[in-house]
Design a protein around this motif. Structure first.
Motif, PDB file in Angstrom:
ATOM      1  N   ILE A   8       1.078   8.222 -11.928  1.00  0.00           N
ATOM      2  CA  ILE A   8      -0.019   8.314 -12.898  1.00  0.00           C
ATOM      3  C   ILE A   8       0.187   7.284 -14.004  1.00  0.00           C
ATOM      4  CG2 ILE A   8      -1.113   9.781 -14.636  1.00  0.00           C
ATOM      5  CD1 ILE A   8      -0.352  12.187 -12.753  1.00  0.00           C
ATOM      6  N   ALA A   9       1.406   7.206 -14.527  1.00  0.00           N
ATOM      7  CA  ALA A   9       1.706   6.277 -15.619  1.00  0.00           C
ATOM      8  C   ALA A   9       1.535   4.827 -15.185  1.00  0.00           C
ATOM      9  CB  ALA A   9       3.116   6.515 -16.147  1.00  0.00           C
ATOM     10  N   GLU A  10       1.984   4.485 -13.973  1.00  0.00           N
ATOM     11  CA  GLU A  10       1.864   3.089 -13.552  1.00  0.00           C
ATOM     12  C   GLU A  10       0.400   2.696 -13.391  1.00  0.00           C
ATOM     13  OE1 GLU A  10       3.788   2.067  -9.797  1.00  0.00           O
ATOM     14  OE2 GLU A  10       2.161   2.976  -8.671  1.00  0.00           O
ATOM     15  N   HIS A  11      -0.431   3.652 -12.999  1.00  0.00           N
ATOM     16  CA  HIS A  11      -1.865   3.349 -12.888  1.00  0.00           C
ATOM     17  C   HIS A  11      -2.481   3.190 -14.280  1.00  0.00           C
ATOM     18  CE1 HIS A  11      -5.964   3.197 -11.635  1.00  0.00           C
ATOM     19  NE2 HIS A  11      -6.242   4.243 -12.386  1.00  0.00           N
ATOM     20  N   GLU A  12      -2.193   4.130 -15.156  1.00  0.00           N
ATOM     21  CA  GLU A  12      -2.798   4.099 -16.491  1.00  0.00           C
ATOM     22  C   GLU A  12      -2.247   2.980 -17.362  1.00  0.00           C
ATOM     23  OE1 GLU A  12      -2.300   8.119 -17.935  1.00  0.00           O
ATOM     24  OE2 GLU A  12      -4.074   8.793 -16.801  1.00  0.00           O
TER      25      GLU A  12
END
Length: 123
Positions: free
Chosen positions: A112-116
């Motif tokens: 999730i963090a790498e996408h956001e």
């Protein structure tokens, strides 16, 4: 294989240890990514970011489930995989072994963090 229209329908195609493990993965996915939308892509459960990007997926097989992430997420956690079988973006989760809940939760959160943060899309 007929097209599957829901995760419930996907799960109904399994029984015994496979069904139990896949339900565990569904429950874990919902806890670790509560804002993700649950959908079906390529006849497998997929969890989507609000942007529409696939965050991760899972699938069921004869003796194991697969969790599918981006290759970058898998690479980040490769040192922790030990003897687990991994592919380009997948990690096997055998039905006969305990679910690595903590590891998979951290992988989901990282994805999730790498996408956001970095805009990393799906494969």
């Amino acid at each position: 294989m007929a097209n599957i229209s829901s995760v419930d329908e996907f799960l109904s195609g399994f029984d015994g240890p496979a069904r139990a493990r896949l339900q565990e993965l569904r429950d874990l996915s919902r806890r670790a990514a509560p804002k993700a939308a649950e959908d079906v892509r390529w006849n497998q459960p997929a969890y989507l970011h609000a942007s529409g990007t696939i965050l991760f997926m899972f699938s069921g097989h004869r003796a194991h489930a697969n969790m599918a992430f981006t290759p970058s997420t898998l690479e980040e956690f490769r040192p922790e995989m030990g003897t687990r079988k991994v592919g380009k973006g997948t990690v096997q989760v055998p039905y006969a072994e305990p679910l690595p809940t903590e590891l998979l939760t951290r992988m989901i959160q990282h994805r999730i963090a790498e996408h956001e943060r970095d805009g990393i899309g799906w494969m």
